[in-house]
Design a protein around this motif. Structure first.
Motif, PDB file in Angstrom:
ATOM      1  N   ILE A 254     113.880  56.664  80.753  1.00  0.00           N
ATOM      2  CA  ILE A 254     114.905  55.927  80.018  1.00  0.00           C
ATOM      3  C   ILE A 254     114.356  54.573  79.591  1.00  0.00           C
ATOM      4  CG2 ILE A 254     117.212  54.918  80.155  1.00  0.00           C
ATOM      5  CD1 ILE A 254     117.753  56.976  82.450  1.00  0.00           C
ATOM      6  N   VAL A 255     114.439  54.292  78.296  1.00  0.00           N
ATOM      7  CA  VAL A 255     114.021  52.990  77.769  1.00  0.00           C
ATOM      8  C   VAL A 255     115.285  52.248  77.356  1.00  0.00           C
ATOM      9  CG1 VAL A 255     112.641  51.785  76.038  1.00  0.00           C
ATOM     10  CG2 VAL A 255     111.840  53.973  76.978  1.00  0.00           C
ATOM     11  N   CYS A 256     115.627  51.219  78.125  1.00  0.00           N
ATOM     12  CA  CYS A 256     116.870  50.474  77.889  1.00  0.00           C
ATOM     13  C   CYS A 256     116.704  49.479  76.742  1.00  0.00           C
ATOM     14  CB  CYS A 256     117.294  49.741  79.163  1.00  0.00           C
ATOM     15  SG  CYS A 256     117.621  50.843  80.557  1.00  0.00           S
ATOM     16  N   GLU A 257     117.807  48.943  76.291  1.00  0.00           N
ATOM     17  CA  GLU A 257     117.773  48.041  75.138  1.00  0.00           C
ATOM     18  C   GLU A 257     117.033  46.753  75.419  1.00  0.00           C
ATOM     19  OE1 GLU A 257     121.818  46.554  74.228  1.00  0.00           O
ATOM     20  OE2 GLU A 257     122.401  47.572  76.075  1.00  0.00           O
ATOM     21  N   ASP A 258     116.932  46.340  76.683  1.00  0.00           N
ATOM     22  CA  ASP A 258     116.244  45.093  77.018  1.00  0.00           C
ATOM     23  C   ASP A 258     114.838  45.350  77.571  1.00  0.00           C
ATOM     24  OD1 ASP A 258     116.865  46.214  79.438  1.00  0.00           O
ATOM     25  OD2 ASP A 258     117.514  44.360  80.375  1.00  0.00           O
ATOM     26  N   ALA A 259     114.339  46.556  77.420  1.00  0.00           N
ATOM     27  CA  ALA A 259     113.018  46.889  77.960  1.00  0.00           C
ATOM     28  C   ALA A 259     111.914  46.105  77.268  1.00  0.00           C
ATOM     29  CB  ALA A 259     112.757  48.382  77.797  1.00  0.00           C
ATOM     30  N   SER A 271     102.642  58.348  82.295  1.00  0.00           N
ATOM     31  CA  SER A 271     103.326  59.444  82.973  1.00  0.00           C
ATOM     32  C   SER A 271     103.230  60.744  82.190  1.00  0.00           C
ATOM     33  CB  SER A 271     104.801  59.090  83.195  1.00  0.00           C
ATOM     34  OG  SER A 271     105.517  60.185  83.691  1.00  0.00           O
ATOM     35  N   LYS A 272     103.551  60.683  80.915  1.00  0.00           N
ATOM     36  CA  LYS A 272     103.682  61.890  80.092  1.00  0.00           C
ATOM     37  C   LYS A 272     102.361  62.607  79.860  1.00  0.00           C
ATOM     38  CE  LYS A 272     104.705  64.949  78.659  1.00  0.00           C
ATOM     39  NZ  LYS A 272     105.675  66.020  78.962  1.00  0.00           N
ATOM     40  N   PHE A 273     101.302  61.864  79.612  1.00  0.00           N
ATOM     41  CA  PHE A 273     100.064  62.493  79.152  1.00  0.00           C
ATOM     42  C   PHE A 273      98.983  62.602  80.222  1.00  0.00           C
ATOM     43  CE2 PHE A 273     102.130  60.958  75.263  1.00  0.00           C
ATOM     44  CZ  PHE A 273     102.209  62.164  74.574  1.00  0.00           C
ATOM     45  N   ARG A 274      99.245  62.107  81.413  1.00  0.00           N
ATOM     46  CA  ARG A 274      98.287  62.300  82.508  1.00  0.00           C
ATOM     47  C   ARG A 274      98.139  63.791  82.778  1.00  0.00           C
ATOM     48  NH1 ARG A 274      98.734  61.891  88.503  1.00  0.00           N
ATOM     49  NH2 ARG A 274     100.977  61.774  88.182  1.00  0.00           N
ATOM     50  N   ASN A 275      96.907  64.223  82.972  1.00  0.00           N
ATOM     51  CA  ASN A 275      96.625  65.631  83.255  1.00  0.00           C
ATOM     52  C   ASN A 275      97.155  66.538  82.145  1.00  0.00           C
ATOM     53  OD1 ASN A 275      95.312  67.407  85.002  1.00  0.00           O
ATOM     54  ND2 ASN A 275      97.182  67.894  86.120  1.00  0.00           N
ATOM     55  N   ALA A 276      97.137  66.032  80.911  1.00  0.00           N
ATOM     56  CA  ALA A 276      97.642  66.774  79.745  1.00  0.00           C
ATOM     57  C   ALA A 276      99.093  67.202  79.929  1.00  0.00           C
ATOM     58  CB  ALA A 276      96.759  67.983  79.440  1.00  0.00           C
ATOM     59  N   GLY A 277      99.852  66.383  80.666  1.00  0.00           N
ATOM     60  CA  GLY A 277     101.260  66.695  80.897  1.00  0.00           C
ATOM     61  C   GLY A 277     101.485  67.771  81.935  1.00  0.00           C
ATOM     62  N   GLN A 278     100.447  68.177  82.629  1.00  0.00           N
ATOM     63  CA  GLN A 278     100.549  69.260  83.604  1.00  0.00           C
ATOM     64  C   GLN A 278     100.763  68.701  85.014  1.00  0.00           C
ATOM     65  OE1 GLN A 278      97.721  72.746  81.950  1.00  0.00           O
ATOM     66  NE2 GLN A 278      96.655  70.798  82.155  1.00  0.00           N
ATOM     67  N   THR A 279     101.823  67.925  85.161  1.00  0.00           N
ATOM     68  CA  THR A 279     102.190  67.388  86.468  1.00  0.00           C
ATOM     69  C   THR A 279     103.686  67.582  86.681  1.00  0.00           C
ATOM     70  OG1 THR A 279     102.869  65.114  85.975  1.00  0.00           O
ATOM     71  CG2 THR A 279     100.513  65.559  85.989  1.00  0.00           C
ATOM     72  N   CYS A 280     104.070  67.747  87.935  1.00  0.00           N
ATOM     73  CA  CYS A 280     105.477  68.001  88.237  1.00  0.00           C
ATOM     74  C   CYS A 280     106.331  66.748  88.094  1.00  0.00           C
ATOM     75  CB  CYS A 280     105.619  68.571  89.641  1.00  0.00           C
ATOM     76  SG  CYS A 280     104.829  67.576  90.909  1.00  0.00           S
ATOM     77  N   VAL A 281     105.716  65.568  88.088  1.00  0.00           N
ATOM     78  CA  VAL A 281     106.483  64.328  87.967  1.00  0.00           C
ATOM     79  C   VAL A 281     106.334  63.669  86.605  1.00  0.00           C
ATOM     80  CG1 VAL A 281     106.486  63.840  90.441  1.00  0.00           C
ATOM     81  CG2 VAL A 281     104.613  62.967  89.017  1.00  0.00           C
ATOM     82  N   CYS A 282     105.648  64.321  85.662  1.00  0.00           N
ATOM     83  CA  CYS A 282     105.462  63.680  84.358  1.00  0.00           C
ATOM     84  C   CYS A 282     106.784  63.652  83.587  1.00  0.00           C
ATOM     85  CB  CYS A 282     104.385  64.387  83.548  1.00  0.00           C
ATOM     86  SG  CYS A 282     104.898  65.919  82.776  1.00  0.00           S
ATOM     87  N   GLY A 283     106.948  62.627  82.750  1.00  0.00           N
ATOM     88  CA  GLY A 283     108.158  62.523  81.944  1.00  0.00           C
ATOM     89  C   GLY A 283     108.298  63.717  81.028  1.00  0.00           C
ATOM     90  N   ASN A 284     109.455  64.346  81.047  1.00  0.00           N
ATOM     91  CA  ASN A 284     109.671  65.520  80.206  1.00  0.00           C
ATOM     92  C   ASN A 284     110.745  65.293  79.160  1.00  0.00           C
ATOM     93  OD1 ASN A 284     108.394  68.276  80.326  1.00  0.00           O
ATOM     94  ND2 ASN A 284     110.520  68.909  80.116  1.00  0.00           N
ATOM     95  N   ARG A 285     111.619  64.326  79.415  1.00  0.00           N
ATOM     96  CA  ARG A 285     112.702  63.986  78.480  1.00  0.00           C
ATOM     97  C   ARG A 285     112.727  62.471  78.348  1.00  0.00           C
ATOM     98  NH1 ARG A 285     117.586  65.509  81.652  1.00  0.00           N
ATOM     99  NH2 ARG A 285     116.211  65.203  83.443  1.00  0.00           N
ATOM    100  N   ILE A 286     112.579  61.969  77.133  1.00  0.00           N
ATOM    101  CA  ILE A 286     112.526  60.519  76.939  1.00  0.00           C
ATOM    102  C   ILE A 286     113.766  60.075  76.184  1.00  0.00           C
ATOM    103  CG2 ILE A 286     111.177  58.603  75.988  1.00  0.00           C
ATOM    104  CD1 ILE A 286     108.729  60.551  76.183  1.00  0.00           C
ATOM    105  N   TYR A 287     114.536  59.188  76.818  1.00  0.00           N
ATOM    106  CA  TYR A 287     115.782  58.683  76.238  1.00  0.00           C
ATOM    107  C   TYR A 287     115.599  57.205  75.896  1.00  0.00           C
ATOM    108  CZ  TYR A 287     117.661  62.918  78.425  1.00  0.00           C
ATOM    109  OH  TYR A 287     117.899  64.223  78.806  1.00  0.00           O
TER     110      TYR A 287
END
Length: 474
Positions: A254-259, A271-287
């Protein structure tokens, strides 16, 4: 590298059928491991069972000394281990080196925690009684680990098990088993006694059922899909095995308005692209909040375009291949479904095959809606779907609207907003302005269908200990 099974301090299984391990970057043969089954798993369990009493009886300080020798040897051979890890799994060499260090950090942490499995004395209402609580090892531990972190996943389980006084039987993933066997080799050099660590590879179903059916196994620890975790949980019920299950994720960011947008972009990419996204904790939905959506997308897409894709052994590569064709097809299916339902491709959106490796270009998608598969399932690839949000409440509602609860992330510079958001997110791990929260010192694990128990931190040692209460009448 061709290796054998490691059972009771011996390398065995040379006459068994071989499983080939291939480099996902180019299909080259990296090595082989034996295809074991129930017989080999039973032998490994028996070896661990026979070693259990003597290992548990060692003073914690002695177990700690063994672990620290093992830790030092692993770090001394970081380059060799990282090279092997990249060849069998595909991640960039820099990431592989980081994984080796991360793995060793668990061994160091739990070598120190071994001395801290404290009990207690309870004040008693009866002058003739003494009430004591002590902690003892749970016993033989069986472990099943995934392919995406060949060193870290098994080290994160072996280290606390051994520190607590348990012996260990592990089954590394057949796609990436070689790194685990290298760690076992170094455990011998560290002097860890025979039978304390045992590793088998082969038929997953047969070996898994042997683990869950064994009366000599007292704990099962597994990292992998929720579906398989549920199966193992059912199978373990008959013997009432203690369980630690680190299962699937579907992490929101989540990227808030004051980020701080520069901080947010760095965190999301990490988070998203580490290990080409092949991680169980990588960001999968970006708001992303509507007020900063355009600015974020501009900065984010510009940085994603800089990521270099290729063989993980090549200089400067930041995105390696996907593990196999099946993984590639899943990622592309998610992307094509999103496009069909109205998503805009800001960069990427396609993959390619090169010398037998399956690569997917780092992808950013906008105009995302909830009905897209990518917002419902874990993608496990380098694809970032960005959806607009209008408020914190909207973000929390969307983030929590899943059966998973492993990791979540948010970016805000407001202390009050961040505190409320951290407490409202239904996840076991929360990164606040931090795309990489994992650490040996901290508990790692999920809520809801993302698992049971925690690995790392003081909680990680507790998971391998039984609590015994002693009531003494004087």
């Amino acid at each position: 590298m061709d290796t054998l099974l490691f059972i009771n301090g011996e390398w065995t299984g040379k006459d068994l059928e071989k499983i080939e391990v291939h480099n996902p970057a180019n299909g080259e043969l990296v090595g082989t491991v034996p295809k074991g089954g129930a017989k080999e798993a039973e032998a490994a369990i028996e070896a661990a069972h026979n070693a259990q009493a003597d290992w548990a009886a060692l003073p914690a300080a002695e177990r700690a000394t063994y672990l620290m020798k093992w830790h030092d040897l692993i770090l001394e051979q970081t380059d060799e281990i990282a090279d092997m890890l990249t060849r069998e799994m595909g991640k960039p060499l820099k990431e592989a080196s980081g994984e080796v260090a991360y793995s060793a950090s668990f061994i160091k942490w739990f070598s120190e925690e071994a001395r801290r499995s404290y009990g207690r004395i309870i004040p008693t209402p009866n002058a003739d009684k003494r009430l004591h609580v002590i902690k003892q090892p749970v016993g033989v531990v069986a472990s099943i680990t995934p392919w995406n972190f060949p060193a870290a996943m098994i080290a994160r389980k072996m280290a606390p098990a051994l520190a607590a006084g348990c012996t260990f039987v592990g089954k590394p993933a057949e796609l990436t088993p070689l790194t685990a066997f290298k760690l076992a080799e170094l455990s011998v050099e560290a002097g860890i006694p025979k039978g304390v660590i045992n590793l088998v590879t082969g038929d997953p179903k047969e070996i898994g059922e042997t683990f869950t059916n064994s009366e000599k196994v007292r704990k099962l620890t597994f990292t992998g899909s929720t579906q398989v975790g549920k199966t193992l949980m059912k199978q373990s019920a008959e013997k009432m095995h203690t369980l630690s299950l680190e299962l699937g994720g579907h992490a929101p960011m989540i990227v808030c308005e004051d980020a701080d947008l520069d901080k947010a972009v760095k965190g999301v990419i990490g988070s998203k692209f580490r290990n080409a996204g092949q991680t169980c904790v990588c960001g999968n939905r970006i708001y992303v909040h509507a007020s900063v959506l355009d600015s974020f997308l501009d900065k984010f897409t510009a940085e994603v375009n800089k990521l270099k894709v290729g063989n993980g052994l090549e200089e400067g590569v930041e995105i390696g291949p996907l593990i196999n064709e099946g993984a590639y097809e899943k990622v592309d299916r998610h992307v094509q479904d999103a496009i069909k339902k109205g998503a805009n491709v800001l960069t990427g959106g396609e993959g390619y095959t090169d010398q037998g490796g399956h690569y997917y270009k780092p992808t950013v998608l906008s105009n995302i809606t909830d009905d897209m598969i990518i917002m419902q399932e874990e993608t496990f690839g380098p694809v970032a779907p960005v959806q607009v949000i209008e408020s914190d409440e909207d973000a929390i509602r969307k983030a929590n609207n899943t059966r998973f609860g492993l990791a979540a992330y948010f970016f805000t510079e407001n202390l009050t907003r961040g505190t409320r958001m951290a407490e409202a997110l239904e996840y076991g791990i929360v990164g606040w302005n931090d795309g990489g929260p994992s650490a040996a010192e901290a508990p790692f694990g999920g809520m809801k269908e993302s698992g049971l128990g925690r690995e790392g931190g003081v909680e990680g040692l507790e998971a391998f200990l039984e609590t015994k209460y002693i009531s003494q009448l004087l």
